[in-house]
Enzyme design. Structure first.
Site, PDB file in Angstrom:
ATOM      1  N   ALA A  62      47.853  -6.797 -12.853  1.00 39.97           N
ATOM      2  CA  ALA A  62      46.457  -6.558 -13.223  1.00 39.97           C
ATOM      3  C   ALA A  62      45.754  -5.942 -12.018  1.00 39.97           C
ATOM      4  O   ALA A  62      46.248  -6.030 -10.893  1.00 39.97           O
ATOM      5  CB  ALA A  62      45.809  -7.890 -13.596  1.00 39.97           C
ATOM      6  N   GLY A 101      50.936  -8.931 -14.308  1.00 43.01           N
ATOM      7  CA  GLY A 101      50.625  -8.318 -15.597  1.00 43.01           C
ATOM      8  C   GLY A 101      51.632  -7.240 -15.956  1.00 43.01           C
ATOM      9  O   GLY A 101      51.884  -6.983 -17.143  1.00 43.01           O
ATOM     10  N   GLU A 104      54.427  -8.887 -17.499  1.00 43.52           N
ATOM     11  CA  GLU A 104      53.962  -9.403 -18.797  1.00 43.52           C
ATOM     12  C   GLU A 104      53.943  -8.281 -19.841  1.00 43.52           C
ATOM     13  O   GLU A 104      54.275  -8.492 -21.004  1.00 43.52           O
ATOM     14  CB  GLU A 104      52.576 -10.043 -18.635  1.00 43.52           C
ATOM     15  CG  GLU A 104      52.659 -11.330 -17.806  1.00 43.52           C
ATOM     16  CD  GLU A 104      51.301 -11.945 -17.524  1.00 43.52           C
ATOM     17  OE1 GLU A 104      50.498 -11.279 -16.833  1.00 43.52           O
ATOM     18  OE2 GLU A 104      51.041 -13.063 -17.983  1.00 43.52           O
ATOM     19  N   GLU A 124      51.508 -14.091  -9.325  1.00 41.93           N
ATOM     20  CA  GLU A 124      50.110 -14.538  -9.464  1.00 41.93           C
ATOM     21  C   GLU A 124      49.807 -15.773  -8.638  1.00 41.93           C
ATOM     22  O   GLU A 124      48.704 -15.937  -8.114  1.00 41.93           O
ATOM     23  CB  GLU A 124      49.773 -14.827 -10.928  1.00 41.93           C
ATOM     24  CG  GLU A 124      49.577 -13.594 -11.793  1.00 41.93           C
ATOM     25  CD  GLU A 124      50.864 -13.068 -12.410  1.00 41.93           C
ATOM     26  OE1 GLU A 124      51.963 -13.407 -11.922  1.00 41.93           O
ATOM     27  OE2 GLU A 124      50.771 -12.310 -13.388  1.00 41.93           O
TER      28      GLU A 124
HETATM   29  N1  3HC Z   1      45.340  -4.515  -7.959  1.00 42.48           N
HETATM   30  C1  3HC Z   1      44.548  -3.699  -7.222  1.00 42.48           C
HETATM   31  N2  3HC Z   1      44.973  -3.093  -6.093  1.00 42.48           N
HETATM   32  C2  3HC Z   1      46.233  -3.308  -5.719  1.00 42.48           C
HETATM   33  C3  3HC Z   1      47.103  -4.131  -6.445  1.00 42.48           C
HETATM   34  C4  3HC Z   1      46.613  -4.753  -7.632  1.00 42.48           C
HETATM   35  N3  3HC Z   1      47.393  -5.531  -8.391  1.00 42.48           N
HETATM   36  N4  3HC Z   1      48.294  -4.164  -5.816  1.00 42.48           N
HETATM   37  C5  3HC Z   1      48.169  -3.370  -4.739  1.00 42.48           C
HETATM   38  N5  3HC Z   1      46.933  -2.864  -4.672  1.00 42.48           N
HETATM   39  C6  3HC Z   1      46.411  -1.919  -3.677  1.00 42.48           C
HETATM   40  C7  3HC Z   1      46.387  -2.542  -2.292  1.00 42.48           C
HETATM   41  O1  3HC Z   1      45.191  -3.250  -2.082  1.00 42.48           O
HETATM   42  C8  3HC Z   1      46.512  -1.313  -1.407  1.00 42.48           C
HETATM   43  O2  3HC Z   1      45.240  -0.738  -1.340  1.00 42.48           O
HETATM   44  P1  3HC Z   1      44.769   0.031   0.000  1.00 42.48           P
HETATM   45  O3  3HC Z   1      45.761   1.126   0.209  1.00 42.48           O
HETATM   46  O4  3HC Z   1      43.391   0.464  -0.324  1.00 42.48           O
HETATM   47  O5  3HC Z   1      44.827  -1.012   1.091  1.00 42.48           O
HETATM   48  C9  3HC Z   1      47.405  -0.380  -2.211  1.00 42.48           C
HETATM   49  O6  3HC Z   1      47.335  -0.853  -3.569  1.00 42.48           O
HETATM   50  C10 3HC Z   1      48.861  -0.401  -1.779  1.00 42.48           C
HETATM   51  O7  3HC Z   1      49.300  -1.747  -1.721  1.00 42.48           O
HETATM   52  P2  3HC Z   1      50.234  -2.261  -0.536  1.00 42.48           P
HETATM   53  O8  3HC Z   1      49.702  -1.815   0.767  1.00 42.48           O
HETATM   54  O9  3HC Z   1      50.409  -3.726  -0.770  1.00 42.48           O
HETATM   55  O10 3HC Z   1      51.582  -1.464  -0.848  1.00 42.48           O
HETATM   56  P3  3HC Z   1      53.076  -1.925  -0.669  1.00 42.48           P
HETATM   57  O11 3HC Z   1      53.893  -0.759  -1.049  1.00 42.48           O
HETATM   58  O12 3HC Z   1      53.283  -2.569   0.650  1.00 42.48           O
HETATM   59  O13 3HC Z   1      53.312  -3.076  -1.772  1.00 42.48           O
HETATM   60  C11 3HC Z   1      53.184  -4.102  -3.938  1.00 42.48           C
HETATM   61  C12 3HC Z   1      53.248  -2.775  -3.138  1.00 42.48           C
HETATM   62  C13 3HC Z   1      54.506  -4.883  -3.778  1.00 42.48           C
HETATM   63  C14 3HC Z   1      52.966  -3.758  -5.382  1.00 42.48           C
HETATM   64  C15 3HC Z   1      52.022  -4.967  -3.398  1.00 42.48           C
HETATM   65  O14 3HC Z   1      50.850  -4.166  -3.373  1.00 42.48           O
HETATM   66  C16 3HC Z   1      51.706  -6.182  -4.199  1.00 42.48           C
HETATM   67  O15 3HC Z   1      52.375  -7.193  -4.050  1.00 42.48           O
HETATM   68  N6  3HC Z   1      50.665  -6.121  -5.041  1.00 42.48           N
HETATM   69  C17 3HC Z   1      50.144  -7.240  -5.777  1.00 42.48           C
HETATM   70  C18 3HC Z   1      51.043  -7.627  -6.912  1.00 42.48           C
HETATM   71  C19 3HC Z   1      50.419  -8.769  -7.667  1.00 42.48           C
HETATM   72  O16 3HC Z   1      49.992  -9.756  -7.108  1.00 42.48           O
HETATM   73  N7  3HC Z   1      50.380  -8.638  -8.988  1.00 42.48           N
HETATM   74  C20 3HC Z   1      49.806  -9.642  -9.807  1.00 42.48           C
HETATM   75  C21 3HC Z   1      48.360  -9.358  -9.985  1.00 42.48           C
HETATM   76  S1  3HC Z   1      47.502 -10.634 -10.838  1.00 42.48           S
HETATM   77  C22 3HC Z   1      47.915 -10.392 -12.446  1.00 42.48           C
HETATM   78  O17 3HC Z   1      48.686  -9.531 -12.763  1.00 42.48           O
HETATM   79  C23 3HC Z   1      47.224 -11.304 -13.423  1.00 42.48           C
HETATM   80  C24 3HC Z   1      47.819 -11.231 -14.784  1.00 42.48           C
HETATM   81  O18 3HC Z   1      48.768 -12.255 -14.935  1.00 42.48           O
HETATM   82  C25 3HC Z   1      46.785 -11.372 -15.832  1.00 42.48           C
END
Ligand code: 3HC
Ligand code: NAI
Length: 684
Positions: A62, A101, A104, A124
């Protein structure tokens, strides 16, 4: 241009999401997916759908930036239900990371194919949440409870190969032919006809789940999840998946998700997610700063820090040459590096080949000349300015021009060290934390003359060796240790007012720190910095002189048994009482609230001074330092974020109430006072 586009390959609809950098499932993407599913529903010539991500990854989750704001566009669960409800088969074509997400969405598809390098996970929990778009109910139905628990509760991702074994994906396809092979797969399953599997309707993997598995999981992971709200909520949702019909399980998931989303812990953890990424950015560096190549690293000193620092580079495949002043400490240091690697291998976390590979990249020397061709040299010798200067002058004479000269000093003035060289622009602080091969933090100390290229290179290198880097200006102790000193001052002061070390340590561990100030002192050794010449007759001097040098001697502030279990020491209590008596301070019982406030509020104040002086770039950088360098509880978001949650006006009021006890040198930060008065926060 729309973030989601559709294209046809014959009777297969290819749905491509292009939302760089990580294809987060923001409102526009959700809308695009919903529209694409409507297209598939209304166009009878479409016989199958492939959903994929353009760029570097499938959906990584998400869009976290939308959390805490009013929702727009279709909700993710609706989109996923539309996919699952499709009468034509939907295939998720996965590359990069299908996270949160994103996974999912893939679970809403009837089939999943992935390239070998793909990773799938539900992280998450690391944001203080649980998968809130059906993942807690669909994943256990697809892979079974035992495989789902670590993925959902611990956030552990799985690589494609493991995903195939556990039934999470249906096929691994060629790395460079994802779309073609996904389309071919879609044709195959469409041609077969029949009912396409819906995760929500499956019961084959959850029927008859042994209920003891949940408590066992809780017990096994008790230490890792202590203090966090989200893991327990995650376990409850998986329990729901195993015991309730899908719709009821989803209702449970939603209820628990909303509880977490609106709580302080998730806010803290989301703050840290962005804080960690912001920390890597230096505001005033030109965007086109060229990085210097780092192909070989030199390290001075094979002691506690030098050895650990070397391991970071060896593990990342960068050759290291380590230098000592004598053969004895050199052999000892190299021996410890090997033993550390071998111990990791014994635990199954490294293959014996990898150990040899890492050790094969390490060379050692007593001759400065062998450092000549290094691109970066990190000094980790004794913490004395004369020695640092002597060593830097020698390095300057032998190491090739343009190479970076870094110091791991904990406190000393980087500018002063830089003056011992003719290349101050190449000098920088790289302050690792102990144990340096484990702790994630790297404080990068920016000297007055440090060049942009050197800074940018060190920040990029930190990522490569898996560290979280934070920039600090030059001051005594930089960001972390300067704040720590304020906590220690108050801890010591309270001993003179009637508190015991174990009272103070307990308040810190109950707050969520891994240990308190006196446990930390025992671990580091009370004799660090002790010398007969410098003795002042302090409590610490007396303890050292009575053989209480910390854990390594079996006694320090605490007594330790052979398993290093600590018990309060009567002898120490006696010493403290006699020092307290001599101090003339009135003795009283100090309650836990006061202990907490006196330990942590002066630290927050020091953090504010650090911001005011421009030593830290932003409040969130300070939070990152404390979480990754000192084990500040993640669910409290770091000291500055935590102060925001307490209310800055309350922090200031408490500091004022304890003003007399904070000592003559205490200085209230103007920034903190102003923010408190205006009802502002440090973060946002
Ligand atoms: N939402 C918004 N922005 C995100 C994002 C997300 N889910 N994931 C990454 N970004 C942004 C980062 O903030 C970063 O922004 P910036 O360049 O402005 O600083 C940019 O994308 C690149 O991210 P990284 O520097 O972390 O890039 P990497 O290549 O090192 O890593 C990744 C990539 C493994 C995808 C890592 O970004 C990550 O772990 N992201 C989060 C994944 C996550 O937690 N997903 C679950 C979200 S909650 C959810 O899905 C709820 C659902 O169940 C309803
Ligand atoms: P240490 O005493 O374990 O190791 C220092 C090593 O440097 C010794 O092996 C010594 O033989 C060697 N050495 C001394 N002078 C030398 C010279 N002129 N040339 C080559 N080698 C020389 O000390 P430690 O703990 O590793 O600390 C090193 C530096 O790291 C210090 O500046 C310290 O402040 C800093 N530091 C220490 C941390 C810790 O927790 N121990 C944490 C972060 C930084």
């Amino acid at each position: 241009m729309s973030k989601v586009t559709t294209a046809r390959d014959g009777e297969v609809l290819i749905v491509t999401s292009d939302n760089p950098p990580v294809n987060a499932l923001g409102a526009a993407v959700r809308q695009g997916l919903a529209d694409a599913m409507a297209e598939a529903k209304t166009d009878p010539s479409i016989k199958a759908v492939v959903v994929r991500g353009a760029g570097r990854t499938f959906f990584a989750g998400a869009d976290i930036t939308e959390f805490g704001r009013p929702m727009t566009g279709p909700a993710l669960p609706e989109v996923i239900d539309a996919m699952e409800g499709s009468s034509v088969p939907v295939v998720a074509a996965i590359h990069g990371t299908a996270l949160g997400g994103g996974l999912e969405v893939a679970l809403g598809a009837h089939y999943r194919v992935a390239v070998p390098s793909a990773k799938l996970g539900l992280p998450e929990v690391e944001l203080g949440l649980l998968p809130g778009a059906g993942g807690t109910q669909r994943l256990p139905r697809v892979v079974g409870v035992e495989a789902a628990l670590p993925m959902i509760v611990m956030g552990d991702p799985v690589p494609a190969k493991r995903a195939l074994e556990m039934g999470l994906i249906d096929r691994i396809v060629s790395e460079d032919k994802l779309v073609e092979e996904a389309v071919a797969f879609a044709r195959e399953v469409a041609a077969k006809g029949g009912n396409h599997p819906k995760a929500s309707e499956r019961t084959d993997k959850i029927g008859g789940t042994d209920q003891s598995v949940f408590n066992q999981f809780r017990q096994t992971n008790a230490r890792r999840i202590r203090g966090f709200d989200a893991p327990e909520a995650c376990i409850k949702t998986v329990e729901a998946a195993a015991t309730l019909p899908f719709a009821e399980g989803i209702a449970r998931e939603r209820e628990l998700f909303m509880g977490l989303m609106t709580g302080d812990q998730s806010r803290a953890q989301r703050h840290l997610f962005f804080a960690e990424r912001a920390a890597n950015k230096i505001d005033d560096l030109p965007a086109d700063t060229q990085l210097l190549p780092i192909k070989k690293v030199g390290i001075l000193g094979a002691g506690t820090m030098g050895g650990g620092i070397a391991m970071n580079f060896l593990s990342a495949g960068i050759p290291v040459v380590i230098l000592e002043r004598e053969q004895g400490p050199l052999d000892k240091g190299v021996g410890i590096i090997r033993r550390n690697y071998e111990n990791t291998a014994k635990k199954g976390r490294l293959t014996p080949e990898k150990v040899e590979q890492a050790m094969g990249m390490l060379s050692h020397t007593l001759d400065y000349g062998d450092l000549a061709d290094c691109d970066l040299v990190i000094e980790a010798v004794f913490e004395l300015m004369e020695i640092k200067k002597e060593v830097f002058a020698k390095l300057d004479a032998v190491v090739k021009p343009g190479a970076i000269l870094a110091s791991n000093t904990s406190y000393l003035d980087i500018d002063d060290i830089a003056r011992a060289t003719a290349r101050p622009e190449s000098v920088v602080g790289m302050h690792f934390f102990s144990p340096a091969n484990v702790m994630k933090l790297l404080e990068v100390v920016r000297g007055a003359r440090t060049s942009p290229a050197v800074l940018a290179t060190v920040m990029a290198l930190a990522k490569k060796i898996n560290k979280v880097a934070v920039v600090s200006g030059v001051c005594h102790g930089f960001i972390g240790n300067r704040m720590l000193a304020k906590r220690q001052e108050q801890a010591n002061a309270m001993l003179m007012e009637g508190a015991m070390p174990w009272d103070i340590d307990r308040v810190m561990t109950e707050f969520g720190m891994p240990m308190g100030p006196f446990q930390m002192a025992d671990l580091a050794g009370l004799d660090i910095g002790y010398s007969e010449a410098k003795r002042t007759g302090s409590l610490r001097d007396v303890l050292v002189e009575s053989g209480r040098r910390g854990q390594k001697t079996g006694k320090g502030f605490y007594d330790y048994d052979e398993k290093r279990t600590a018990t309060p020491s009567d002898e120490v209590a006696g010493h403290i009482r006699s020092f307290a008596e001599k101090s003339g301070k009135p003795q009283r019982t100090i309650d836990d609230k006061e202990i907490l406030e006196r330990l942590l509020y002066p630290m927050v104040n020091e953090g504010a001074l650090i911001l005011e002086e421009g030593i830290a770039q932003r409040a969130s950088d300070i939070d990152v330092v404390w979480v990754y360098g000192y084990g500040w509880p993640v669910y409290r978001g770091g000291p500055m974020f935590w102060a925001d949650t307490v209310g800055l006006e309350n922090v200031v009021a408490s500091l004022a109430a304890h003003r007399e006890l904070l000592g003559p040198n205490f200085k209230l930060s103007k920034l903190l006072a102003d923010k408190a008065e205006k009802g502002q926060r440090f973060n946002g």
